[in-house]
Design a protein around this motif. Structure first.
Motif, PDB file in Angstrom:
ATOM      1  N   TYR A 222     -13.291  -4.932  13.242  1.00 14.28           N
ATOM      2  CA  TYR A 222     -13.763  -3.549  13.257  1.00 14.28           C
ATOM      3  C   TYR A 222     -15.232  -3.547  13.693  1.00 14.28           C
ATOM      4  N   LYS A 223     -15.583  -2.447  14.390  1.00 14.14           N
ATOM      5  CA  LYS A 223     -16.975  -2.298  14.790  1.00 14.14           C
ATOM      6  C   LYS A 223     -17.291  -0.815  14.890  1.00 14.14           C
ATOM      7  N   ILE A 224     -18.413  -0.429  14.282  1.00 16.64           N
ATOM      8  CA  ILE A 224     -18.884   0.944  14.391  1.00 16.64           C
ATOM      9  C   ILE A 224     -20.263   0.889  15.019  1.00 16.64           C
ATOM     10  N   ILE A 225     -20.448   1.635  16.101  1.00 17.05           N
ATOM     11  CA  ILE A 225     -21.745   1.674  16.778  1.00 17.05           C
ATOM     12  C   ILE A 225     -22.064   3.107  17.159  1.00 17.05           C
ATOM     13  N   GLU A 226     -23.314   3.331  17.540  1.00 19.07           N
ATOM     14  CA  GLU A 226     -23.688   4.645  18.038  1.00 19.07           C
ATOM     15  C   GLU A 226     -23.622   4.638  19.562  1.00 19.07           C
ATOM     16  N   LYS A 227     -23.430   5.821  20.118  1.00 18.88           N
ATOM     17  CA  LYS A 227     -23.346   5.905  21.583  1.00 18.88           C
ATOM     18  C   LYS A 227     -24.640   5.372  22.190  1.00 18.88           C
ATOM     19  N   ARG A 228     -24.474   4.786  23.351  1.00 18.69           N
ATOM     20  CA  ARG A 228     -25.542   4.152  24.125  1.00 18.69           C
ATOM     21  C   ARG A 228     -25.886   2.743  23.625  1.00 18.69           C
ATOM     22  N   GLN A 229     -25.323   2.334  22.492  1.00 17.70           N
ATOM     23  CA  GLN A 229     -25.512   0.944  22.064  1.00 17.70           C
ATOM     24  C   GLN A 229     -24.553   0.028  22.828  1.00 17.70           C
ATOM     25  N   SER A 230     -24.760  -1.263  22.684  1.00 21.26           N
ATOM     26  CA  SER A 230     -23.875  -2.230  23.323  1.00 21.26           C
ATOM     27  C   SER A 230     -23.037  -2.938  22.271  1.00 21.26           C
ATOM     28  N   VAL A 231     -21.901  -3.481  22.700  1.00 20.55           N
ATOM     29  CA  VAL A 231     -20.995  -4.184  21.789  1.00 20.55           C
ATOM     30  C   VAL A 231     -20.238  -5.241  22.589  1.00 20.55           C
TER      31      VAL A 231
END
Lengths: 114, 113
Positions: A10-19
């Motif tokens: 699972y991964k939660i990030i904010e828009k414009r971040q990288s993953v």
């Protein structure tokens, strides 16, 4: 025999971040696939590797997505920058690469972009 | 281009009963492969059954069997003696050579006690 491994789950990030996502295929499998599964839909191919060469990346949004398969084994899929519509499950699969061979899937990475 | 259609978004069946999930596809190719995958809430795709188009005999795998009608481009899945653990999304998929799988939109199956 170990199955296809993926991380993270699972991964939660904010828009414009990288993953970045990682996949380790079944040992000996020459072909590796990355699929994107948006909620309520069937998986769709993003990219297919044969050993360490790209076979099909026609549906990969290349302005933000990239993938590599170094040494023809493990693979990483990266998104930079992420958009809200990238929220999905990213499934990695592998097969022997011969015609008609079954593709075996990993547990997937569930990505939520806020 | 190949397409896969699953016309039943949801199905339900009582435990121990039999249920059939429908799938149709479109292709101009003659040699291809068809699959049914199961996706439980964990989201991992699990192979249920596989069929080679050049084989007339329908594939079976324990309680799971298919009715493959090549001329009609139909590939339905029959689950006999349904169990609670069969509750999942079921996807029909088409494969040409060693290319990408083309998936349908899935059928959600609920097995009731």
């Amino acid at each position: 025999e170990a199955g296809v491994a993926q991380s993270p789950r699972y991964k939660i990030i904010e828009k414009r971040q990288s993953v970045a996502f990682w996949c380790n295929p079944i040992s000996g499998h020459a072909t590796l696939y990355w699929y994107q599964q948006i909620l309520g839909q069937g998986p769709k191919l993003l990219i297919q590797f044969q050993n360490n060469g790209v076979v099909d990346d026609s549906q990969l949004p290349k302005d933000r997505f990239s993938a590599e398969r170094l040494k023809g084994v493990d693979s990483t899929l990266k998104i930079q920058p992420a958009k809200l519509e990238d929220s999905a499950v990213y499934l990695c699969a592998s097969s022997l690469g011969l015609p008609g061979e079954t593709q075996y899937f990993g547990p997937g990475t569930r990505l939520l972009v806020l | 281009a190949q397409t896969v259609t699953q016309s039943q978004p949801e199905m339900s069946v009582q435990e121990a009963e039999t249920v059939t999930l429908s799938c149709t596809y479109d292709t101009s190719e003659n040699n291809y492969y068809l699959f049914w995958y199961k996706q439980p809430p964990s989201r991992q795709m699990i192979l249920v059954i596989r069929q080679e188009a050049y084989k007339q005999q329908n594939a079976t795998e324990n309680r799971f069997s298919v009715n493959f009608q090549k001329a009609a481009k139909s590939f339905s899945l029959k689950i006999s003696d349904s169990q609670l653990g069969d509750t999942a999304m079921y996807f029909c998929a088409f494969l040409l050579g060693s290319d990408k799988l083309i998936f349908g939109t899935g059928t959600r199956l609920q097995v009731f006690p």
